[in-house]
Design a protein around this motif. Structure first.
Motif, PDB file in Angstrom:
ATOM      1  N   GLN A   2       0.839  -1.369  -0.121  1.00  0.00           N
ATOM      2  CA  GLN A   2      -0.101   0.004  -0.050  1.00  0.00           C
ATOM      3  C   GLN A   2       0.911   1.348   0.157  1.00  0.00           C
ATOM      4  O   GLN A   2       2.073   1.410   0.544  1.00  0.00           O
ATOM      5  CB  GLN A   2      -0.830  -0.040   1.225  1.00  0.00           C
ATOM      6  N   LEU A   3       0.289   2.297  -0.755  1.00  0.00           N
ATOM      7  CA  LEU A   3       0.952   3.737  -0.633  1.00  0.00           C
ATOM      8  C   LEU A   3      -0.103   4.521  -0.394  1.00  0.00           C
ATOM      9  O   LEU A   3      -1.078   4.684  -0.783  1.00  0.00           O
ATOM     10  CB  LEU A   3       1.485   3.945  -2.106  1.00  0.00           C
ATOM     11  N   ALA A   4       0.246   5.478   0.759  1.00  0.00           N
ATOM     12  CA  ALA A   4      -0.798   6.439   1.255  1.00  0.00           C
ATOM     13  C   ALA A   4      -0.117   7.810   1.223  1.00  0.00           C
ATOM     14  O   ALA A   4       1.029   7.980   1.084  1.00  0.00           O
ATOM     15  CB  ALA A   4      -1.161   6.267   2.531  1.00  0.00           C
ATOM     16  N   ALA A   5      -0.894   8.812   0.633  1.00  0.00           N
ATOM     17  CA  ALA A   5      -0.463  10.064   0.519  1.00  0.00           C
ATOM     18  C   ALA A   5      -1.777  11.025   0.867  1.00  0.00           C
ATOM     19  O   ALA A   5      -2.783  10.762   0.592  1.00  0.00           O
ATOM     20  CB  ALA A   5       0.081  10.689  -0.886  1.00  0.00           C
ATOM     21  N   GLU A  22     -14.423   6.450 -16.469  1.00  0.00           N
ATOM     22  CA  GLU A  22     -13.613   5.358 -17.201  1.00  0.00           C
ATOM     23  C   GLU A  22     -14.118   3.954 -16.796  1.00  0.00           C
ATOM     24  O   GLU A  22     -14.071   3.199 -17.535  1.00  0.00           O
ATOM     25  CB  GLU A  22     -12.115   5.434 -16.980  1.00  0.00           C
ATOM     26  N   GLY A  23     -14.869   3.967 -15.732  1.00  0.00           N
ATOM     27  CA  GLY A  23     -15.414   2.536 -15.317  1.00  0.00           C
ATOM     28  C   GLY A  23     -14.432   1.578 -14.816  1.00  0.00           C
ATOM     29  O   GLY A  23     -14.273   0.510 -15.042  1.00  0.00           O
ATOM     30  N   THR A  24     -13.428   2.295 -13.900  1.00  0.00           N
ATOM     31  CA  THR A  24     -12.238   1.336 -13.665  1.00  0.00           C
ATOM     32  C   THR A  24     -11.957   2.012 -12.106  1.00  0.00           C
ATOM     33  O   THR A  24     -12.927   2.429 -11.444  1.00  0.00           O
ATOM     34  CB  THR A  24     -10.848   1.974 -14.446  1.00  0.00           C
ATOM     35  N   THR A  25     -10.830   1.662 -11.678  1.00  0.00           N
ATOM     36  CA  THR A  25     -10.726   1.832 -10.212  1.00  0.00           C
ATOM     37  C   THR A  25      -9.710   3.033 -10.017  1.00  0.00           C
ATOM     38  O   THR A  25      -8.880   3.507 -10.931  1.00  0.00           O
ATOM     39  CB  THR A  25      -9.946   0.544  -9.776  1.00  0.00           C
ATOM     40  N   VAL A  26      -9.669   3.456  -8.844  1.00  0.00           N
ATOM     41  CA  VAL A  26      -8.565   4.666  -8.538  1.00  0.00           C
ATOM     42  C   VAL A  26      -7.302   4.331  -8.726  1.00  0.00           C
ATOM     43  O   VAL A  26      -6.464   5.039  -9.275  1.00  0.00           O
ATOM     44  CB  VAL A  26      -8.745   5.381  -7.079  1.00  0.00           C
ATOM     45  N   ARG A  27      -7.006   3.013  -8.404  1.00  0.00           N
ATOM     46  CA  ARG A  27      -5.621   2.522  -8.635  1.00  0.00           C
ATOM     47  C   ARG A  27      -5.136   2.213  -9.868  1.00  0.00           C
ATOM     48  O   ARG A  27      -4.200   2.819 -10.259  1.00  0.00           O
ATOM     49  CB  ARG A  27      -5.824   0.952  -8.081  1.00  0.00           C
ATOM     50  N   SER A  28      -6.266   2.143 -10.889  1.00  0.00           N
ATOM     51  CA  SER A  28      -5.720   1.930 -12.285  1.00  0.00           C
ATOM     52  C   SER A  28      -5.552   3.551 -12.683  1.00  0.00           C
ATOM     53  O   SER A  28      -4.684   3.711 -13.626  1.00  0.00           O
ATOM     54  CB  SER A  28      -6.791   1.434 -13.160  1.00  0.00           C
ATOM     55  N   LEU A  34       1.143   7.566 -13.369  1.00  0.00           N
ATOM     56  CA  LEU A  34       2.366   7.478 -13.028  1.00  0.00           C
ATOM     57  C   LEU A  34       3.273   7.144 -14.003  1.00  0.00           C
ATOM     58  O   LEU A  34       4.428   7.345 -14.291  1.00  0.00           O
ATOM     59  CB  LEU A  34       2.563   6.462 -11.826  1.00  0.00           C
ATOM     60  N   LYS A  35       2.790   6.177 -15.001  1.00  0.00           N
ATOM     61  CA  LYS A  35       3.277   5.445 -15.756  1.00  0.00           C
ATOM     62  C   LYS A  35       3.544   6.847 -17.124  1.00  0.00           C
ATOM     63  O   LYS A  35       4.607   7.014 -17.594  1.00  0.00           O
ATOM     64  CB  LYS A  35       2.410   4.644 -16.676  1.00  0.00           C
ATOM     65  N   HIS A  36       2.201   7.625 -17.269  1.00  0.00           N
ATOM     66  CA  HIS A  36       2.673   8.749 -18.128  1.00  0.00           C
ATOM     67  C   HIS A  36       3.530   9.520 -17.933  1.00  0.00           C
ATOM     68  O   HIS A  36       4.202  10.422 -18.810  1.00  0.00           O
ATOM     69  CB  HIS A  36       1.129   9.202 -18.493  1.00  0.00           C
ATOM     70  N   ALA A  37       3.600   9.770 -16.606  1.00  0.00           N
ATOM     71  CA  ALA A  37       4.710  10.875 -16.179  1.00  0.00           C
ATOM     72  C   ALA A  37       5.992  10.478 -15.924  1.00  0.00           C
ATOM     73  O   ALA A  37       6.900  11.218 -15.822  1.00  0.00           O
ATOM     74  CB  ALA A  37       3.828  11.358 -14.688  1.00  0.00           C
ATOM     75  N   GLY A  38       6.312   9.158 -16.299  1.00  0.00           N
ATOM     76  CA  GLY A  38       7.535   8.470 -16.386  1.00  0.00           C
ATOM     77  C   GLY A  38       8.169   8.314 -15.123  1.00  0.00           C
ATOM     78  O   GLY A  38       9.266   8.153 -14.913  1.00  0.00           O
ATOM     79  N   ILE A  47      -2.172  -2.308 -14.591  1.00  0.00           N
ATOM     80  CA  ILE A  47      -2.977  -1.385 -14.633  1.00  0.00           C
ATOM     81  C   ILE A  47      -4.526  -1.493 -14.925  1.00  0.00           C
ATOM     82  O   ILE A  47      -5.489  -1.076 -14.446  1.00  0.00           O
ATOM     83  CB  ILE A  47      -2.655  -0.443 -15.756  1.00  0.00           C
ATOM     84  N   ALA A  48      -4.564  -2.934 -15.384  1.00  0.00           N
ATOM     85  CA  ALA A  48      -5.939  -3.497 -15.681  1.00  0.00           C
ATOM     86  C   ALA A  48      -6.749  -3.634 -14.249  1.00  0.00           C
ATOM     87  O   ALA A  48      -6.162  -3.780 -13.219  1.00  0.00           O
ATOM     88  CB  ALA A  48      -5.857  -4.853 -16.019  1.00  0.00           C
ATOM     89  N   ASP A  49      -8.097  -3.299 -14.519  1.00  0.00           N
ATOM     90  CA  ASP A  49      -9.054  -3.380 -13.491  1.00  0.00           C
ATOM     91  C   ASP A  49      -9.156  -4.912 -13.130  1.00  0.00           C
ATOM     92  O   ASP A  49      -9.586  -5.654 -14.000  1.00  0.00           O
ATOM     93  CB  ASP A  49     -10.398  -2.776 -13.941  1.00  0.00           C
ATOM     94  N   ARG A  50      -8.924  -5.100 -11.671  1.00  0.00           N
ATOM     95  CA  ARG A  50      -8.919  -6.553 -11.299  1.00  0.00           C
ATOM     96  C   ARG A  50     -10.182  -7.144 -10.821  1.00  0.00           C
ATOM     97  O   ARG A  50     -10.195  -7.788  -9.861  1.00  0.00           O
ATOM     98  CB  ARG A  50      -7.679  -7.000 -10.538  1.00  0.00           C
ATOM     99  N   ARG A  51     -11.036  -5.918 -10.429  1.00  0.00           N
ATOM    100  CA  ARG A  51     -12.218  -6.059  -9.623  1.00  0.00           C
ATOM    101  C   ARG A  51     -13.254  -7.112 -10.418  1.00  0.00           C
ATOM    102  O   ARG A  51     -13.139  -7.261 -11.457  1.00  0.00           O
ATOM    103  CB  ARG A  51     -13.122  -4.744  -9.759  1.00  0.00           C
ATOM    104  N   ILE A  52     -14.099  -7.958  -9.778  1.00  0.00           N
ATOM    105  CA  ILE A  52     -15.241  -8.734 -10.184  1.00  0.00           C
ATOM    106  C   ILE A  52     -16.294  -8.083 -10.479  1.00  0.00           C
ATOM    107  O   ILE A  52     -16.505  -7.114  -9.569  1.00  0.00           O
ATOM    108  CB  ILE A  52     -15.564  -9.703  -9.237  1.00  0.00           C
TER     109      ILE A  52
END
Length: 72
Positions: A2-5, A22-28, A34-38, A47-52
């Protein structure tokens, strides 16, 4: 892991709103940013949404696929 800020409430709302749009999660949303910012190299599989899907879980479809007899 976990990472908290601590972030301003407006940032928290904006990230949640983007995830909802986007129909996804905050995590995604955060991993993609973070990826886009390098800042981090993140695989698309991470990055994929892993929710059921909530509907599948409520209907019992997910549970039926998790046990050999189709019951919990």
């Amino acid at each position: 892991m976990q990472l908290a800020a601590m972030v301003p409430q407006s940032v928290k709302r904006a990230v949640r709103r983007r995830a909802e749009e986007e129909g996804t999660t905050v995590r995604s949303v955060l991993l993609r940013a973070l990826k886009h910012a390098g800042i981090a190299e993140v695989e698309e599989s991470e990055i994929a949404d892993r929710r059921i899907a909530a509907g599948a879980e409520r209907s019992g479809v997910w549970k039926a696929t998790r046990s050999p007899t189709g019951t919990r």
